[in-house]
Design a protein around this motif. Structure first.
Motif, PDB file in Angstrom:
ATOM      1  N   GLY A   1      13.912  45.501  42.777  1.00 17.00           N
ATOM      2  CA  GLY A   1      14.898  46.218  41.250  1.00 17.00           C
ATOM      3  C   GLY A   1      15.932  47.118  42.891  1.00 17.00           C
ATOM      4  N   SER A   2      15.322  47.635  43.613  1.00 15.07           N
ATOM      5  CA  SER A   2      16.199  48.220  44.768  1.00 15.07           C
ATOM      6  C   SER A   2      16.759  47.698  45.355  1.00 15.07           C
ATOM      7  N   CYS A   3      17.476  48.489  45.806  1.00 15.80           N
ATOM      8  CA  CYS A   3      19.603  48.004  46.812  1.00 15.80           C
ATOM      9  C   CYS A   3      19.438  48.002  48.268  1.00 15.80           C
TER      10      CYS A   3
ATOM     11  N   GLY B   1      11.987  52.924  43.567  1.00 11.73           N
ATOM     12  CA  GLY B   1      11.195  54.031  43.133  1.00 11.73           C
ATOM     13  C   GLY B   1      11.095  54.114  41.480  1.00 11.73           C
ATOM     14  N   GLU B   2      12.717  53.899  41.045  1.00 10.79           N
ATOM     15  CA  GLU B   2      12.687  53.618  39.516  1.00 10.79           C
ATOM     16  C   GLU B   2      12.421  52.279  38.710  1.00 10.79           C
ATOM     17  N   THR B   3      12.026  51.735  39.412  1.00  9.20           N
ATOM     18  CA  THR B   3      11.909  50.378  39.575  1.00  9.20           C
ATOM     19  C   THR B   3      10.730  49.952  39.100  1.00  9.20           C
ATOM     20  N   SER B   4      10.203  50.574  40.385  1.00  5.76           N
ATOM     21  CA  SER B   4       8.119  51.131  39.979  1.00  5.76           C
ATOM     22  C   SER B   4       8.441  51.364  38.318  1.00  5.76           C
TER      23      SER B   4
ATOM     24  N   VAL C   1      19.156  47.433  34.023  1.00  6.41           N
ATOM     25  CA  VAL C   1      18.729  46.379  35.122  1.00  6.41           C
ATOM     26  C   VAL C   1      17.017  46.566  34.712  1.00  6.41           C
ATOM     27  N   GLU C   2      16.785  48.085  34.439  1.00  9.21           N
ATOM     28  CA  GLU C   2      15.333  48.084  35.129  1.00  9.21           C
ATOM     29  C   GLU C   2      14.371  48.151  33.808  1.00  9.21           C
ATOM     30  N   ARG C   3      15.417  47.797  32.546  1.00  7.65           N
ATOM     31  CA  ARG C   3      14.217  47.208  31.257  1.00  7.65           C
ATOM     32  C   ARG C   3      14.686  45.619  31.337  1.00  7.65           C
TER      33      ARG C   3
HETATM   34  P1  ADP Z   1      15.656  52.447  45.472  1.00  7.03           P
HETATM   35  O1  ADP Z   1      14.009  52.588  45.428  1.00  7.03           O
HETATM   36  O2  ADP Z   1      15.730  51.615  46.189  1.00  7.03           O
HETATM   37  O3  ADP Z   1      16.538  54.415  45.263  1.00  7.03           O
HETATM   38  P2  ADP Z   1      14.590  52.458  42.520  1.00  7.03           P
HETATM   39  O4  ADP Z   1      14.457  51.361  42.107  1.00  7.03           O
HETATM   40  O5  ADP Z   1      14.563  54.087  42.514  1.00  7.03           O
HETATM   41  O6  ADP Z   1      15.358  52.210  44.388  1.00  7.03           O
HETATM   42  O7  ADP Z   1      16.740  52.470  42.307  1.00  7.03           O
HETATM   43  C1  ADP Z   1      17.758  51.220  42.424  1.00  7.03           C
HETATM   44  C2  ADP Z   1      18.624  50.864  40.716  1.00  7.03           C
HETATM   45  O8  ADP Z   1      19.483  50.543  40.645  1.00  7.03           O
HETATM   46  C3  ADP Z   1      17.985  51.146  39.432  1.00  7.03           C
HETATM   47  O9  ADP Z   1      18.209  52.054  38.710  1.00  7.03           O
HETATM   48  C4  ADP Z   1      18.126  49.892  39.407  1.00  7.03           C
HETATM   49  O10 ADP Z   1      18.164  49.658  37.850  1.00  7.03           O
HETATM   50  C5  ADP Z   1      19.785  49.387  39.635  1.00  7.03           C
HETATM   51  N1  ADP Z   1      20.403  48.176  40.078  1.00  7.03           N
HETATM   52  C6  ADP Z   1      19.159  47.568  41.001  1.00  7.03           C
HETATM   53  N2  ADP Z   1      20.013  46.472  40.828  1.00  7.03           N
HETATM   54  C7  ADP Z   1      21.187  46.697  40.096  1.00  7.03           C
HETATM   55  C8  ADP Z   1      22.694  46.020  40.485  1.00  7.03           C
HETATM   56  N3  ADP Z   1      22.638  44.398  40.886  1.00  7.03           N
HETATM   57  N4  ADP Z   1      23.515  46.456  39.637  1.00  7.03           N
HETATM   58  C9  ADP Z   1      23.597  47.964  39.406  1.00  7.03           C
HETATM   59  N5  ADP Z   1      22.356  48.728  39.398  1.00  7.03           N
HETATM   60  C10 ADP Z   1      21.796  48.184  39.931  1.00  7.03           C
END
Ligand code: ADP
Length: 444
Positions: free
Chosen positions: A258-260, A360-363, A336-338
């Protein structure tokens, strides 16, 4: 009861793994607790890292959580406390580095501690009290634009002094570059002058190894993860492969991303280029009520027996902006996290026992959904990212029948139900391009 040597309190989740990783590499056996545990430690380890999410919350909440962590760590016999923050000294105008440090000092009844985010392995160095990220001063490194914790001053003595009533001083490079004795003497002089917290210069691992012995017996150390490399020697512990040994890996392999970040986008591309199966999940379809998690699991089930699969929402910044404009930033993130957390638990129910989570948040969301309370820290995959092992509640480990092909035999399913999960939580910018394939090779 087994007593731990080092009790650590980390102000965020992936930062806790980063610290644990450095301690393990220096020879300690470490578990990471997700939040303050509610029961005594059962594992026989040298250090525990309690992972909080206290970096940007209100100072009084950060203090309360940190003191709760301290009490629990003291009850486990911790001889020294380590408060871990970010290597870019991330803090808001109110703290929380200063207020939490002060509260821990009060609770421990100590009048002196150090503070240094230096982590040369990750290009964070401190010289004359100024923090550098790579070749740039902190406030020119991009951190001046951080959405939550903009850092506008690289002088850590000034930054910390604004957050604490204690006098902040400096153990400068003249002492640190010289010897442990010179550091210890400098600390004595600062104490005599009424300094309560000293920023410490360090530009190399050798500096941190000289600093370590000077911190022996200090009730509280505050730092990024770098200082950890010099502490285990104080407890008679030397680096050993034993410290990072994990049980044998079992089950299928999967990645949930889920990281971008730029690094994760490159890792997703590399996985696809390597010919591995990958499924993108679309936030707009999630928002329209479609059960995207069920779709992803039905896609993954027959593929798992042929090697690792990837399910990702990872996208480039233009695509994310478009989604955020439609759904709202918070809402898009939470949705997305859910969904990814539901996919992670579903994959485990299909028999996945080797899981990479990127973000991080995804984890945080995935670990919570799986009910994981504790992680045993294993070998390093990339700087700051170790493999971990955990045994979630039995309900999460139940192996469900897969639609076709992806199901293990009944005997194997029983074995899997009793086996824990190898999991790695990769913060966005960490890891090389082939992280998603290399990580699994390490467990083979
Ligand atoms: P990083 O460690 O790269 O910051 P995180 O998981 O902490 O990654 O944060 C990424 C956030 O972006 C999460 O809240 C995730 O749900 C959200 N996200 C992931 N993919 C998408 C998307 N395609 N569109 C919008 N938000 C997204």
């Amino acid at each position: 009861m087994h007593k731990i040597f080092l009790g650590c309190i980390a102000d965020d989740f992936t930062g806790a793994s980063d610290l644990a990783n450095n301690l393990v590499r220096a020879g300690m056996r470490v578990v990471q607790a997700i939040g303050v545990p509610t029961s005594p430690l059962s594992a026989d380890v040298d250090a525990v890292v309690v992972a909080l999410k206290s970096r940007t919350i209100a100072p009084q909440d950060a203090i309360a959580q940190s003191l709760a962590a301290l009490s629990w760590l003291q009850a486990q016999g911790a001889q020294q406390i380590y408060f871990k923050y970010c290597s870019t000294f991330d803090s808001t105008a109110q703290g929380n580095i200063g207020p939490v440090t002060e509260a821990l000092m009060d609770a421990l009844g100590t009048d002196f501690t150090i503070a240094t985010p230096a982590f040369p392995d990750n290009n964070r160095t401190v010289f004359k009290g100024y923090l550098f990220a790579g070749d740039m001063l902190l406030n020119e490194s991009g951190m001046q634009n951080h959405p939550l914790t903009p850092m506008l001053d690289a002088n850590l003595v000034r930054v910390l002094q604004a957050q604490t009533r204690r006098v902040v001083g400096l153990v400068d490079y003249t002492a640190v570059g010289h010897s442990t004795t010179a550091i210890a003497e400098r600390i004595q002089k600062l104490k005599a002058a009424g300094v309560g917290v000293a920023i410490v210069d360090a530009i190399s691992n050798e500096d941190l190894m000289r600093l370590g012995p000077a911190l022996k017996g200090m009730p509280l150390v505050t730092a990024g993860s770098g200082v950890a490399i010099g502490l285990p020697q104080n407890f008679g512990i030397a680096p050993s492969a034993q410290a990072s040994a994990l049980p044998e890996a079992q089950g299928w392999q999967a990645v949930v991303s889920g990281s971008c970040s730029l690094a994760t986008n490159a890792q997703v591309q590399a996985f696809i280029t390597a010919g591995r199966p990958a499924l993108a999940v679309d936030p707009l379809r999630m928002a329209s009520g479609i059960d995207v998690a069920a779709e992803a699991l039905a896609w993954a089930a027959p593929l798992l027996q042929s090697g690792p699969v990837l399910v990702y929402s990872t996208a480039a910044s233009a695509a994310i902006k478009a989604v955020q404009e439609t759904l709202g930033v918070q809402e898009a993130g939470a949705l997305v996290e859910r969904t990814l957390a539901a996919i992670a638990t579903g994959l485990v129910a299909l028999g996945v026992r080797q899981l990479i989570v990127a973000g991080g948040e995804t984890s945080g969301a995935c670990v919570q959904a799986l009910g994981i309370a504790q992680l045993q820290i294993g070998p390093q995959i990339a700087p700051g990212v170790p493999w971990c092992y955990c045994v979630p509640p039995r309900s999460a480990l139940r192996v469900l029948p897969a639609p076709q092909g992806g199901r293990a035999s009944l005997g194997a399913a029983r074995r899997l139900a009793a086996s824990g999960i190898h999991i790695t939580l990769k913060s966005g910018n960490f890891g090389g391009n082939d992280f998603f394939t290399d990580a699994f090779k390490m467990l083979a």
